[in-house]
Design an enzyme around this catalytic site. Structure first.
Site, PDB file in Angstrom:
ATOM      1  N   PHE A 133       0.866  -1.178   0.000  1.00  0.00           N
ATOM      2  CA  PHE A 133       0.000   0.000   0.000  1.00  0.00           C
ATOM      3  C   PHE A 133       0.899   1.222   0.000  1.00  0.00           C
ATOM      4  CE2 PHE A 133      -2.384   3.432   2.081  1.00  0.00           C
ATOM      5  CZ  PHE A 133      -3.465   3.487   1.216  1.00  0.00           C
ATOM      6  N   ASP A 218       9.231   2.559   1.391  1.00  0.00           N
ATOM      7  CA  ASP A 218       8.047   3.251   1.883  1.00  0.00           C
ATOM      8  C   ASP A 218       7.960   2.988   3.384  1.00  0.00           C
ATOM      9  OD1 ASP A 218       5.579   4.124   2.690  1.00  0.00           O
ATOM     10  OD2 ASP A 218       4.472   3.255   1.003  1.00  0.00           O
ATOM     11  N   LYS A 247       2.853   9.793   8.278  1.00  0.00           N
ATOM     12  CA  LYS A 247       2.168   9.282   9.470  1.00  0.00           C
ATOM     13  C   LYS A 247       2.840   9.711  10.783  1.00  0.00           C
ATOM     14  CE  LYS A 247      -0.823   5.761   7.566  1.00  0.00           C
ATOM     15  NZ  LYS A 247      -0.555   5.136   6.294  1.00  0.00           N
TER      16      LYS A 247
HETATM   17  C1  LIG Z   1      -0.792   5.411   4.882  1.00  0.00           C
HETATM   18  C2  LIG Z   1       0.252   4.969   3.939  1.00  0.00           C
HETATM   19  C3  LIG Z   1       0.534   5.694   2.771  1.00  0.00           C
HETATM   20  C4  LIG Z   1      -0.284   6.897   2.360  1.00  0.00           C
HETATM   21  O1  LIG Z   1      -0.232   7.924   3.275  1.00  0.00           O
HETATM   22  P1  LIG Z   1      -1.346   9.077   3.245  1.00  0.00           P
HETATM   23  O2  LIG Z   1      -0.857  10.063   4.252  1.00  0.00           O
HETATM   24  O3  LIG Z   1      -2.644   8.422   3.614  1.00  0.00           O
HETATM   25  O4  LIG Z   1      -1.386   9.615   1.877  1.00  0.00           O
HETATM   26  C5  LIG Z   1       1.572   5.277   1.976  1.00  0.00           C
HETATM   27  N1  LIG Z   1       2.301   4.192   2.296  1.00  0.00           N
HETATM   28  C6  LIG Z   1       2.060   3.473   3.408  1.00  0.00           C
HETATM   29  C7  LIG Z   1       2.929   2.300   3.725  1.00  0.00           C
HETATM   30  C8  LIG Z   1       1.017   3.820   4.254  1.00  0.00           C
HETATM   31  O5  LIG Z   1       0.757   3.087   5.326  1.00  0.00           O
END
Ligand SMILES: *Cc1c(COP(=O)(O)O)cnc(C)c1O
Length: 398
Positions: A133, A218, A247
């Site tokens: 994700f 990521d 986050k």
């Molecule tokens: C939440 C998340 C995103 C996206 O972040 P947003 O602030 O919602 O755009 C991207 N990569 C990972 C691994 C995430 O958990």
């Protein structure tokens, strides 16, 4: 239903009825004064819990000085926070965003621009893995390749390759003359709290070095101290070329960042990218206060201790509910219980027991509590989960 009784919000979420109006540490309070134990923390966002005094002070102090400036001017807070990231990580340059998906978007642009500026414009393919994700913008949904997030939004973008998670041979076979970069979460969050084995992370680094590819991590969910190191890849003893963070780095204030080596960022010269709000003074003030707490060695050591404790407590739950809990997944304070059933009823039962948890793909009940939890909170959470699992089992038997 009368049009006026329908919610004016786009119905892409289906939240439960509770209205949370206040938070303090690991607790959330509803408008009727009921108290819930928060073991999801806005999905790994409220790393220091709710209303942490240092963050409140940083935000309110900055709020009285300067809110917004635009990146057409020097933003002192950016220079200060970027220096902190650079001094303590692989990164040599930082670009601030408002969200995780924007950090991903910028990271992917940076990787392609690197290849293009190096005289290899044909190298546009980004390799990602199933269960990933990366956010909800076009590039992010294409990089992650989850069909349910792509469906109905037009043709897939060219230049994205999705491979099965953990299949090294498939990966080797997929690398070719048009490959630009590999993107991976060191610990998958949304996909089911799956930690990539450290030898696989090292293997990715080697493959990228062999083929002149950039490695993008990521760490939007697994970074910011969540695994007991500031960045999850530190466990593997290797570094990426580019990393997306968000986050937890803002502790609840919206912010993200792209961290990169100068080499990987070499194509991103003046005018190639930008943002209006990214790196705004409010975000930078909170981000700096948050970083100083998270990055302290005693703090991270404590996260490691409490994570081990949490992992053991979850193993105990697995032993108590063998038919229902199949596995304990994840790393640090990003943990999942892999269930034999849809996790939603268990999540609901947990909420009835005043415990907030999340769900993730692959039938996983997801937990990402604030990093400041105490052993007593773990005991309480496990007792409430135990009751929730018991209630769901009893409901199934009935
Ligand atoms: C939440 C998340 C995103 C996206 O972040 P947003 O602030 O919602 O755009 C991207 N990569 C990972 C691994 C995430 O958990």
């Amino acid at each position: 239903m009368n049009a006026h009784t329908q919610s004016p919000l786009l119905p892409v979420y289906a939240p439960p009825a509770e209205r949370f109006v206040r938070g303090e540490g690991v607790w959330l309070y509803t408008d009727t004064g009921e108290k819930y134990l928060d073991f999801i923390a806005g999905i790994a966002v409220n790393a220091l819990g709710h209303a942490h005094p240092a963050l409140v002070a940083a935000l309110t102090e900055q709020a009285g000085k300067l809110w917004h400036l635009s990146n057409m001017f020097r933003i002192e807070g950016q220079e200060r926070l970027a220096a902190k990231y650079v001094e303590t990580s692989f990164a040599e340059v930082v670009f601030f965003t408002n969200s995780g998906t924007e950090a991903i978007e910028g990271a992917l642009k940076m990787a392609r621009k690197f290849q293009s500026a190096a005289g290899r414009p044909e190298r546009i393919d980004i390799i990602g893995f199933s269960g990933a994700f990366h956010g909800r913008t076009y590039a992010a949904i294409n990089a992650a390749g989850n069909p349910s997030y792509l469906d109905g939004f037009g043709p897939r973008l060219p230049g994205f390759v999705n491979l099965p998670f953990g299949d090294h041979e498939a990966l080797k076979a997929a690398i070719g003359p048009t490959t630009a970069a590999i993107i991976v979460e060191p610990v998958q969050g949304e996909g089911g709290c799956r930690a990539m084995p450290l030898e696989c992370l090292r293997g990715l680094r080697e493959l990228c070095d062999q083929h002149g590819l950039l490695l993008i991590f990521d760490e939007v969910q697994c970074g910011a101290g969540r695994t007991g190191k500031m960045w999850a890849h530190e466990w593997a003893g290797i570094t990426p070329d580019i990393m997306a963070a968000a986050k937890g780095i803002g502790g609840g204030f919206p912010m993200g960042a792209i961290l990169a080596t100068r080499h990987a960022a070499s194509g991103m010269v003046r005018g190639t990218h930008g943002t209006t709000f990214g790196g705004n003074p409010l975000a930078m003030a909170v981000g700096a206060a948050c970083f100083d707490i998270l990055n302290a060695p005693e703090f991270l050591a404590r996260v490691q201790d409490i994570s081990n404790h949490f992992g053991q407590a979850l193993e105990g739950l697995k032993d108590r509910h063998p038919g229902l809990v199949q596995d304990v997944r994840g790393k640090g304070l990003l943990r999942g219980l892999k269930l034999s059933i849809d996790p939603k009823p268990v999540q609901n039962a947990a909420r009835e027991n005043k415990l907030l948890v999340g769900v993730a793909g692959d039938n996983v009940l997801r937990m990402a509590p604030p990093l400041v939890i105490e052993p007593s909170h773990i005991a309480e959470a496990v007792a409430r989960l135990d009751a929730a699992l018991g209630a769901v089992k009893a409901g199934q038997a009935a």
